[in-house]
Design an enzyme around this catalytic site. Structure first.
Site, PDB file in Angstrom:
ATOM      1  N   ASP A  52     -27.298   7.780  -3.647  1.00 27.23           N
ATOM      2  CA  ASP A  52     -28.023   8.763  -4.452  1.00 27.23           C
ATOM      3  C   ASP A  52     -27.196   9.215  -5.649  1.00 27.23           C
ATOM      4  OD1 ASP A  52     -30.237   8.829  -2.763  1.00 27.23           O
ATOM      5  OD2 ASP A  52     -29.354  10.369  -1.479  1.00 27.23           O
ATOM      6  N   TYR A 111     -19.853   5.235   5.999  1.00 21.13           N
ATOM      7  CA  TYR A 111     -19.699   6.257   4.971  1.00 21.13           C
ATOM      8  C   TYR A 111     -18.573   7.204   5.364  1.00 21.13           C
ATOM      9  CZ  TYR A 111     -24.225   5.140   2.767  1.00 21.13           C
ATOM     10  OH  TYR A 111     -25.264   4.518   2.115  1.00 21.13           O
TER      11      TYR A 111
END
EC number: 5.4.99.12
Length: 246
Positions: A52, A111
């Site tokens: 994002d 992540y």
């Protein structure tokens, strides 16, 4: 035509995310335009993950098909030269089979989320970590995080704009550790929902502050309702750190 696999590092602050956007610059667009400048080819660079706006990558994996005869070394050198001064770098490149796909061949993604746990404002890390002023109980956060491991309906932890067909995912690993004033949250799964990692981090921060108990976190998960989410962490501290292939 040669298919190349790229490993890419980038600072997500100037971009609207990985994927091309009609309303702002993207990492994908920057790389595709850089390749066009030295090949005159219209290419599509496809990635293992679609980060994002404001989210970073330490080792994003992607692939691209190029007709111009190039070695991995020459492609890397030319691409990095064309990308300057953008905060994007190709740190690895190799030739792969024509049917290798960065997204669909991927069997694992990981992540990392960085929190700087201090009262003083961020200077060097501004936009690269989430500053949390109040002390965090990392042991409580890690213990609570283990309830999210495994196969669950993660509706509570996904964005209302998530396009995934199912909210059911298997979370393989979620750890919380302290390194001085830094708190690092690491997550690994085959795939993630939109905003899943940020939503888990925000909720764990509530546990770290003592506002939520481990039981509250479990109740939020079992509610399978976005309204039950406590907090969505900002994008600043999130990094795509790796993709796994067979």
């Amino acid at each position: 035509m040669t298919r190349f696999a790229l490993t890419i590092e980038y600072d997500g602050r100037p971009y609207m995310g990985w994927q091309r956007q009609a309303h702002g610059p993207s990492v994908q667009q920057a790389i595709e335009e850089a390749i066009h400048r030295f090949t005159a080819e219209e290419v599509q660079v496809l990635s293992a993950g679609r980060t994002d706006a404001g989210v970073h990558a330490i080792a994003m994996r992607a692939h691209v098909d190029i007709e111009k005869p190039l070695t991995p070394f020459k492609l890397t050198e030319a691409l990095n030269a064309q990308l300057r001064p953008a905060p994007i770098a190709v740190i690895g490149c190799e030739v792969v089979p024509d049917d290798w796909h960065a997204r669909f061949a991927c069997i694992g993604r990981s992540y990392e989320y960085r929190i700087v746990n201090r009262r003083a404002p961020l200077t060097w890390d501004k936009g690269l970590a989430w500053q949390v002023a109040r002390p965090l109980d990392v042991d409580a956060m890690h213990e609570a995080a283990q309830q999210l491991i495994g196969l669950h309906d993660f509706t509570t932890f996904r964005s209302a704009h998530c396009q995934s067909q199912s909210p059911v995912k298997t979370l393989d690993r979620l750890t919380v550790s302290r390194h001085g004033e830094e708190v690092i949250i690491e997550a690994a799964a085959r795939s993630f929902l939109h905003h899943q990692v940020r939503s888990m981090v925000g909720s764990l921060a509530l546990v770290g502050h003592g506002k939520w108990s481990a039981r509250d976190l479990k109740a939020a998960l079992e509610a399978a309702d976005r309204q039950a989410l406590g907090l969505n962490a900002p994008p600043d501290g999130l990094y795509f750190v790796g993709a796994v292939y067979p």
